[in-house]
Design a protein around this motif. Sequence first.
Motif, short mmCIF file in Angstrom:
data_model
loop_
_atom_site.label_atom_id
_atom_site.label_comp_id
_atom_site.label_asym_id
_atom_site.label_seq_id
_atom_site.Cartn_x
_atom_site.Cartn_y
_atom_site.Cartn_z
N LEU A 103 0.83 -1.20 0.00
CA LEU A 103 0.00 0.00 0.00
C LEU A 103 0.86 1.25 0.00
O LEU A 103 0.55 2.23 -0.68
N GLY A 104 1.93 1.22 0.75
CA GLY A 104 2.81 2.38 0.80
C GLY A 104 3.52 2.66 -0.50
O GLY A 104 3.75 3.81 -0.87
N ALA A 105 3.86 1.59 -1.23
CA ALA A 105 4.64 1.75 -2.45
C ALA A 105 3.79 2.01 -3.68
O ALA A 105 4.21 2.72 -4.60
N TYR A 106 2.57 1.44 -3.73
CA TYR A 106 1.81 1.46 -4.97
C TYR A 106 0.51 2.23 -4.93
O TYR A 106 -0.08 2.47 -5.97
N ASP A 107 0.04 2.63 -3.77
CA ASP A 107 -1.26 3.31 -3.74
C ASP A 107 -1.24 4.42 -2.71
O ASP A 107 -1.33 4.18 -1.52
N ALA A 108 -1.17 5.66 -3.20
CA ALA A 108 -1.08 6.82 -2.31
C ALA A 108 -2.41 7.16 -1.67
O ALA A 108 -2.48 8.06 -0.84
N GLY A 109 -3.47 6.45 -2.02
CA GLY A 109 -4.79 6.75 -1.49
C GLY A 109 -5.04 6.19 -0.11
O GLY A 109 -6.13 6.37 0.45
N TYR A 110 -4.05 5.48 0.46
CA TYR A 110 -4.23 4.85 1.76
C TYR A 110 -3.05 5.20 2.66
O TYR A 110 -1.90 4.98 2.30
N GLU A 111 -3.36 5.75 3.83
CA GLU A 111 -2.33 6.15 4.78
C GLU A 111 -2.36 5.21 5.99
O GLU A 111 -3.38 5.12 6.68
N ILE A 112 -1.26 4.51 6.23
CA ILE A 112 -1.18 3.61 7.38
C ILE A 112 -0.84 4.45 8.61
O ILE A 112 0.22 5.06 8.69
N VAL A 113 -1.77 4.49 9.56
CA VAL A 113 -1.59 5.35 10.73
C VAL A 113 -1.29 4.55 12.00
O VAL A 113 -0.89 5.13 13.02
N GLY A 114 -1.47 3.22 11.96
CA GLY A 114 -1.19 2.40 13.14
C GLY A 114 -0.97 0.96 12.77
O GLY A 114 -1.60 0.44 11.84
N MET A 115 -0.04 0.29 13.50
CA MET A 115 0.21 -1.13 13.31
C MET A 115 0.29 -1.79 14.68
O MET A 115 0.90 -1.23 15.61
N PHE A 116 -0.30 -2.98 14.80
CA PHE A 116 -0.44 -3.61 16.11
C PHE A 116 -0.17 -5.11 16.01
O PHE A 116 -0.54 -5.77 15.04
N ASP A 117 0.44 -5.64 17.09
CA ASP A 117 0.74 -7.07 17.12
C ASP A 117 0.86 -7.54 18.58
O ASP A 117 1.12 -6.73 19.47
N VAL A 118 0.65 -8.84 18.79
CA VAL A 118 0.79 -9.41 20.14
C VAL A 118 2.19 -9.95 20.40
O VAL A 118 2.54 -10.26 21.53
N ASN A 119 3.00 -10.03 19.34
CA ASN A 119 4.34 -10.60 19.46
C ASN A 119 5.30 -9.56 20.03
O ASN A 119 5.59 -8.55 19.38
N PRO A 120 5.86 -9.79 21.24
CA PRO A 120 6.79 -8.82 21.83
C PRO A 120 8.01 -8.55 20.97
O PRO A 120 8.61 -7.47 21.05
#
Length: 209
Positions: A103-120
């Motif tokens: 999404l970051g490389a090919y489509d400027a119409g989507y902004e990633i504002v948060g990423m979440f995971d349970v893996n420390p």
Amino acid sequence: MARTGKISNAVIRRLSRYKRTLEELMNQGIERVSSGELSEKIGFTASQIRQDLNHFGGFGQQGYGYNVRELYAEIIGILGIDRTYKLVVIGCGRLGQAIANFLGAYDAGYEIVGMFDVNPALVGMESCGVKIQTASELPAFLKSNDVDIAVITVTKGAAQAVAEDLVHGGVKGIWNFAPIDIQADGIPVENMHLSDGLQTLVYYINHPV
């Protein structure tokens, strides 16, 4: 723009194909295109193309065809991708990070504002310029941020609970890559099964048309 009745998922998916083809035509400097010419490039019949576009007003003229830029702009508006959407990714393993990178490389119409995971081991790392947070921080993040779309790439057992948290947090739509169909009351969900396309390909390898 005119719109006639409920539009099927098949029509919406074809609109995305039309968008990509029109983008290619613009890059080639082509200003006009007929439904017949679109048919040759895409593979749908000219009648199907005209029927699809007529759901939204038609846009073409007899003997003239379609203005490529105008039709492209109309389809962008119909699909609602004439603005930027804010996304969060839940599940930041290889698949989650691959989707974020795409999404970051090919489509400027989507902004990633948060990423979440349970893996420390992943929490605190950066992906696509966004620091991965622990999954327990997701509810508070949603409360203080206006998020349009959530991408789910968690395990089968965790997916439904994550979806419910996202609904409660006000997310407007879910793009689900977990290996299970999830339900989300009141918002649209696109359940993606990556193995389906591969299995379809294998079928045609063994049953050539």
